[in-house]
Design a protein around this motif. Sequence first.
Motif, mmCIF file in Angstrom:
data_model
loop_
_atom_site.group_PDB
_atom_site.id
_atom_site.type_symbol
_atom_site.label_atom_id
_atom_site.label_comp_id
_atom_site.label_asym_id
_atom_site.label_seq_id
_atom_site.Cartn_x
_atom_site.Cartn_y
_atom_site.Cartn_z
ATOM 1 N N THR A 1 21.357 48.044 45.086
ATOM 2 C CA THR A 1 22.839 48.540 45.552
ATOM 3 C C THR A 1 22.562 49.162 46.959
ATOM 4 O O THR A 1 21.557 49.764 46.997
ATOM 5 C CB THR A 1 23.689 48.882 44.509
ATOM 6 N N GLY A 2 23.487 49.091 47.681
ATOM 7 C CA GLY A 2 23.582 50.054 48.788
ATOM 8 C C GLY A 2 23.470 49.365 50.107
ATOM 9 O O GLY A 2 23.668 47.980 50.275
ATOM 10 N N VAL B 1 15.927 41.301 50.076
ATOM 11 C CA VAL B 1 16.777 40.326 50.852
ATOM 12 C C VAL B 1 18.012 40.223 50.360
ATOM 13 O O VAL B 1 18.202 40.121 48.919
ATOM 14 C CB VAL B 1 15.802 39.209 50.912
ATOM 15 N N GLY B 2 19.119 40.313 51.223
ATOM 16 C CA GLY B 2 20.189 40.085 50.891
ATOM 17 C C GLY B 2 20.704 38.823 50.637
ATOM 18 O O GLY B 2 19.970 37.806 51.149
ATOM 19 N N ILE B 3 21.606 38.289 49.900
ATOM 20 C CA ILE B 3 22.195 37.030 49.621
ATOM 21 C C ILE B 3 22.830 36.348 51.192
ATOM 22 O O ILE B 3 22.434 35.210 51.387
ATOM 23 C CB ILE B 3 23.393 37.112 48.716
ATOM 24 N N LYS B 4 23.306 37.380 52.140
ATOM 25 C CA LYS B 4 23.615 36.796 53.172
ATOM 26 C C LYS B 4 22.395 36.068 54.006
ATOM 27 O O LYS B 4 22.415 34.880 54.796
ATOM 28 C CB LYS B 4 24.108 38.014 54.234
ATOM 29 N N GLU B 5 21.258 37.039 54.079
ATOM 30 C CA GLU B 5 20.074 36.425 54.804
ATOM 31 C C GLU B 5 19.539 35.105 53.977
ATOM 32 O O GLU B 5 19.243 34.177 54.842
ATOM 33 C CB GLU B 5 18.849 37.479 54.764
ATOM 34 N N LEU B 6 19.529 35.217 52.719
ATOM 35 C CA LEU B 6 18.989 33.772 52.039
ATOM 36 C C LEU B 6 20.049 32.695 52.302
ATOM 37 O O LEU B 6 19.706 31.456 52.383
ATOM 38 C CB LEU B 6 19.005 34.061 50.667
ATOM 39 N N SER B 7 21.547 33.013 52.543
ATOM 40 C CA SER B 7 22.223 31.857 52.453
ATOM 41 C C SER B 7 22.120 31.316 54.056
ATOM 42 O O SER B 7 22.214 30.374 54.183
ATOM 43 C CB SER B 7 23.619 32.256 52.067
ATOM 44 N N TYR C 1 18.167 41.558 46.882
ATOM 45 C CA TYR C 1 17.437 41.311 45.506
ATOM 46 C C TYR C 1 16.031 41.042 45.722
ATOM 47 O O TYR C 1 15.301 40.945 46.882
ATOM 48 C CB TYR C 1 17.750 39.810 45.372
ATOM 49 N N GLU C 2 15.141 41.350 44.649
ATOM 50 C CA GLU C 2 13.651 41.038 44.728
ATOM 51 C C GLU C 2 13.523 40.710 43.422
ATOM 52 O O GLU C 2 14.203 40.718 42.540
ATOM 53 C CB GLU C 2 13.004 42.754 44.923
ATOM 54 N N LEU C 3 12.103 40.237 43.106
ATOM 55 C CA LEU C 3 11.699 39.587 41.988
ATOM 56 C C LEU C 3 11.609 40.932 40.833
ATOM 57 O O LEU C 3 11.163 41.765 41.197
ATOM 58 C CB LEU C 3 10.352 38.971 42.020
#
Length: 166
Positions: free
Chosen positions: A59-60, A26-32, A65-67
């Motif tokens: 990356t890419g 999950v990207g930072i954008k989605e989490l934010s 991110y993942e745990l």
Amino acid sequence: MQFSVGVEYALHSLFYILDLPNGKVVGIKELSLLHQVSETYLSKVFTKLRKQGIVRSVTGVNGGYELARKPEDITFWDVVEAVEGPSYLFQCGEIRQKNRLFENDNKEDNGMECPCLIKVVMWEAEEQMRNYLRDKNLRWLQKEVYKDFSDEKKEKIKQWLEDPSI
């Protein structure tokens, strides 16, 4: 005593990526967007989590991110320490050493050689808090929270995990 809001963002974000399917990130954008918080701020929080081995970045184009560890191996204290740093909340300045009432006394006779009792008590209290937070992990959090979640809420989380852009 106050932890920064970064600890809260970190714990809430980690809660939502606990059960990502293998290979999914999950990207930072989605989490934010999920938490309605600044992408820049959350990115800084996740950098700290990555440096402590709590999350792994991929990356890419489809990166995110993942745990990095199992949820049961990530404690609340791990997250607090990653975001806030390892230092004690109470910083003893040894002001008793500067007490002018005893400045001419023999150091051995005035108790200045032993540890400051105020520091000892404060550090022991902090250690109790740290141990409590070490006993609570992300899997425990999920189990406790899910007890009160309706099936509809659980389904919304499942759908978000499948497609975080919703």
